[in-house]
Scaffold this active site. Structure first.
Site, PDB file in Angstrom:
ATOM      1  N   ARG A 122       0.876  -1.184   0.000  1.00 21.26           N
ATOM      2  CA  ARG A 122       0.000   0.000   0.000  1.00 21.26           C
ATOM      3  C   ARG A 122       0.900   1.216   0.000  1.00 21.26           C
ATOM      4  NH1 ARG A 122      -5.443   1.552   3.288  1.00 21.26           N
ATOM      5  NH2 ARG A 122      -6.186   0.095   1.710  1.00 21.26           N
TER       6      ARG A 122
ATOM      7  N   HIS B  78      -7.249   0.807  -6.623  1.00 24.77           N
ATOM      8  CA  HIS B  78      -7.500  -0.017  -5.428  1.00 24.77           C
ATOM      9  C   HIS B  78      -8.190  -1.301  -5.900  1.00 24.77           C
ATOM     10  CE1 HIS B  78      -7.913  -1.179  -1.403  1.00 24.77           C
ATOM     11  NE2 HIS B  78      -8.741  -0.267  -0.932  1.00 24.77           N
TER      12      HIS B  78
ATOM     13  N   ASP C 153     -17.108   7.103  -1.773  1.00 24.75           N
ATOM     14  CA  ASP C 153     -15.793   6.948  -1.119  1.00 24.75           C
ATOM     15  C   ASP C 153     -15.521   8.274  -0.417  1.00 24.75           C
ATOM     16  OD1 ASP C 153     -13.136   6.328  -0.463  1.00 24.75           O
ATOM     17  OD2 ASP C 153     -12.389   6.435  -2.524  1.00 24.75           O
TER      18      ASP C 153
ATOM     19  N   CYS D  71     -16.725   1.957   0.349  1.00 26.45           N
ATOM     20  CA  CYS D  71     -15.526   1.130   0.562  1.00 26.45           C
ATOM     21  C   CYS D  71     -15.016   1.238   1.997  1.00 26.45           C
ATOM     22  CB  CYS D  71     -14.432   1.520  -0.422  1.00 26.45           C
ATOM     23  SG  CYS D  71     -13.986   3.253  -0.370  1.00 26.45           S
TER      24      CYS D  71
ATOM     25  N   GLN E  24     -10.243  -3.755  -3.527  1.00 28.53           N
ATOM     26  CA  GLN E  24     -11.532  -3.243  -3.075  1.00 28.53           C
ATOM     27  C   GLN E  24     -12.629  -3.541  -4.096  1.00 28.53           C
ATOM     28  OE1 GLN E  24     -12.356  -1.391  -0.103  1.00 28.53           O
ATOM     29  NE2 GLN E  24     -14.356  -2.034  -0.866  1.00 28.53           N
TER      30      GLN E  24
ATOM     31  N   ARG F 193     -13.611  -8.458   1.379  1.00 26.95           N
ATOM     32  CA  ARG F 193     -12.184  -8.206   1.142  1.00 26.95           C
ATOM     33  C   ARG F 193     -11.391  -9.481   1.455  1.00 26.95           C
ATOM     34  NH1 ARG F 193     -10.353  -3.042   1.284  1.00 26.95           N
ATOM     35  NH2 ARG F 193      -8.514  -4.098   0.466  1.00 26.95           N
TER      36      ARG F 193
HETATM   37  N1   CP Z   1     -11.381   0.119   2.173  1.00 26.89           N
HETATM   38  C1   CP Z   1     -10.117  -0.003   2.632  1.00 26.89           C
HETATM   39  O1   CP Z   1      -9.176  -0.253   1.885  1.00 26.89           O
HETATM   40  O2   CP Z   1     -10.001   0.170   3.969  1.00 26.89           O
HETATM   41  P1   CP Z   1      -8.643   0.357   4.781  1.00 26.89           P
HETATM   42  O3   CP Z   1      -8.047   1.685   4.358  1.00 26.89           O
HETATM   43  O4   CP Z   1      -9.059   0.340   6.218  1.00 26.89           O
HETATM   44  O5   CP Z   1      -7.711  -0.766   4.453  1.00 26.89           O
HETATM   45  N1  NVA Z   2      -9.819   6.828  -1.852  1.00 30.34           N
HETATM   46  C1  NVA Z   2      -9.531   6.399  -0.495  1.00 30.34           C
HETATM   47  C2  NVA Z   2      -9.790   4.947  -0.333  1.00 30.34           C
HETATM   48  C3  NVA Z   2      -9.651   4.450   1.068  1.00 30.34           C
HETATM   49  C4  NVA Z   2      -9.851   2.969   1.186  1.00 30.34           C
HETATM   50  C5  NVA Z   2      -8.090   6.751  -0.150  1.00 30.34           C
HETATM   51  O1  NVA Z   2      -7.218   6.587  -0.999  1.00 30.34           O
HETATM   52  O2  NVA Z   2      -7.849   7.180   0.984  1.00 30.34           O
END
Ligand code: CP
Ligand code: NVA
Length: 300
Positions: free
Chosen positions: A101, A128, A217, A257, A131, A285
Site C-alpha cells: 500500500r 485499489h 468513497d 468502501c 476493493q 475483502r
Molecule cells: N477500504 C479499505 O481499503 O479500507 P482500509 O483503508 O481500512 O484498508
Molecule cells: N480513496 C480512499 C480509499 C480508502 C480505502 C483513499 O485513498 O484514501
C-alpha cells in the site's frame, strides 16, 4: 496470473476467475483442504493507514497456510530513502510474496519487476483493485450478476476507487456513471483508453436515476489531507442522502468502501440503513483477496 498490480492489467476472464474463487473461498472458510501458501512468508509493506486491507490480508494469508510480516514503510529503510527496487531485491530473496500500500503506482510495478515475487497492489494513488474485486463479489451475491447493471459512483471521481471501477466496467461490460464536479472527474484520456459504457457527468440526479448501485468513497483520500478544506467545499453536493437513494432503482444497493465520514459523502441515515451491505463488502475483502493470493502464489 503472477501479480495483481491493477484492474487495468487484468482480462475479463481473470477477473471472473477471481470472483468465482472468491465465492468458493467464502463457502469453504474454516474448511480449506488446500493451503497454497504453506511454508510461505509474505511481506505487507504499508506507507498509508489501513484497517480492512491489513487485517484481511493478515488473516487471509494465515488461513491459506502462510505466515506474514507487517512492515510499516517508516519502520524500514524504505522510509529513509532506500529505493523501492533495492527493497524489492532484498525481500525477493527472503519472502514469497508482497502486498504493498503506497502512493505511486510505479512503486508497486517496480517492486514486482525487481523483486521477482508475486506482488499485490493494496491501494495506490491510482488504483485499489482488491476493493473493487470485493465489491463485485458483493454485487453478484446481492443482485445475482453484474451484467446489465448500472453502478453510479458519487464524489471524488478521480481517485483510486473510481479508477478501479472504470477498469472493472470496461473489462466486464456493465454501465458505470461517475457523478463528480469537473475538477474531480477522471481524465478524458483515461475514459477513452478504457472504452466501455462509462458516463462522466456533473449531473448527480441524472447519474443516480434508475441506478442499481450507488457507491461513494471519502472526499479526502490519504495523501490529500492538505487539500481537505478545498475538497469539502467543492465536493459538498456530491453525497448520498435519502433523496438521492429515492432516484435509484427500488431495492438499489448503497455501497461504501470505508472508512465512512457520515455527514460528508454519505448521511448517517443512509449509511445505517445500508450497513448490512456495506459490512458485507468489508468482509468480502477477505474472501476476494484469498482468491487472489491463491492464484498468484507460487507452489512448491
Ligand atoms: N477500504 C479499505 O481499503 O479500507 P482500509 O483503508 O481500512 O484498508
Ligand atoms: N480513496 C480512499 C480509499 C480508502 C480505502 C483513499 O485513498 O484514501
Amino acid at each position: 496470473m503472477k501479480h495483481l498490480l491493477s484492474l487495468e492489467s487484468l482480462t475479463a476472464e481473470e477477473i471472473l476467475r477471481i470472483l468465482e474463487l472468491a465465492a468458493e473461498m467464502k463457502v469453504m472458510r474454516g474448511r480449506h483442504v488446500e493451503h497454497p501458501l504453506r511454508y510461505q512468508c509474505w511481506a505487507l509493506i504499508f506507507s498509508k493507514s489501513s484497517t480492512r486491507t491489513r487485517v484481511s490480508f493478515e488473516v487471509g494469508i494465515r488461513e491459506l497456510g502462510g505466515d506474514v510480516i507487517f512492515l510499516a514503510a517508516d519502520d524500514i529503510q524504505l522510509g529513509r530513502g532506500e529505493p523501492i527496487k533495492d527493497t524489492a531485491r532484498v525481500l525477493g530473496r527472503m519472502c514469497h510474496g508482497a502486498v504493498i500500500r503506497t502512493y505511486a503506482q510505479s512503486d508497486v510495478e517496480d517492486f514486482a519487476k525487481f523483486g521477482g515475487i508475486p506482488t499485490i497492489n493494496a491501494l495506490t494513488d491510482e488504483e485499489h483493485p482488491c476493493q473493487i474485486l470485493a465489491d463485485l463479489q458483493t454485487i453478484r451475491e446481492k443482485l445475482g450478476t453484474h451484467e446489465g447493471k448500472v453502478v453510479t459512483f458519487v464524489g471524488d471521481g478521480a481517485c483510486n476507487v473510481p479508477v478501479s471501477w472504470i477498469w472493472a466496467a470496461a473489462r466486464l461490460g456493465f454501465t458505470l456513471r461517475i457523478a463528480a464536479p469537473a475538477a474531480f472527474q477522471p481524465s478524458a484520456e483515461l475514459i477513452a483508453r478504457a472504452g466501455g459504457d462509462i458516463v462522466v457527468t456533473e449531473d448527480l440526479k441524472a447519474a443516480a436515476s434508475g441506478a442499481d448501485v450507488l457507491y461513494t468513497d471519502v472526499w479526502v483520500s490519504m495523501g490529500k489531507e492538505n487539500e481537505a478544506a478545498y475538497r469539502l467545499a467543492q465536493l459538498g453536493a456530491y453525497h448520498i442522502d435519502s433523496a438521492l437513494v429515492s432516484l435509484a432503482k427500488p431495492g438499489a444497493l448503497v455501497m461504501h468502501c470505508l472508512p465512512a465520514y457520515r455527514g460528508k459523502e454519505i448521511t448517517d441515515e443512509v449509511f445505517e440503513a445500508h450497513a448490512p451491505t456495506i459490512f458485507d463488502q468489508a468482509e468480502n475483502r477477505l474472501h476476494a483477496q484469498k482468491a487472489v493470493l491463491s492464484l498468484v502464489a507460487r507452489r512448491g
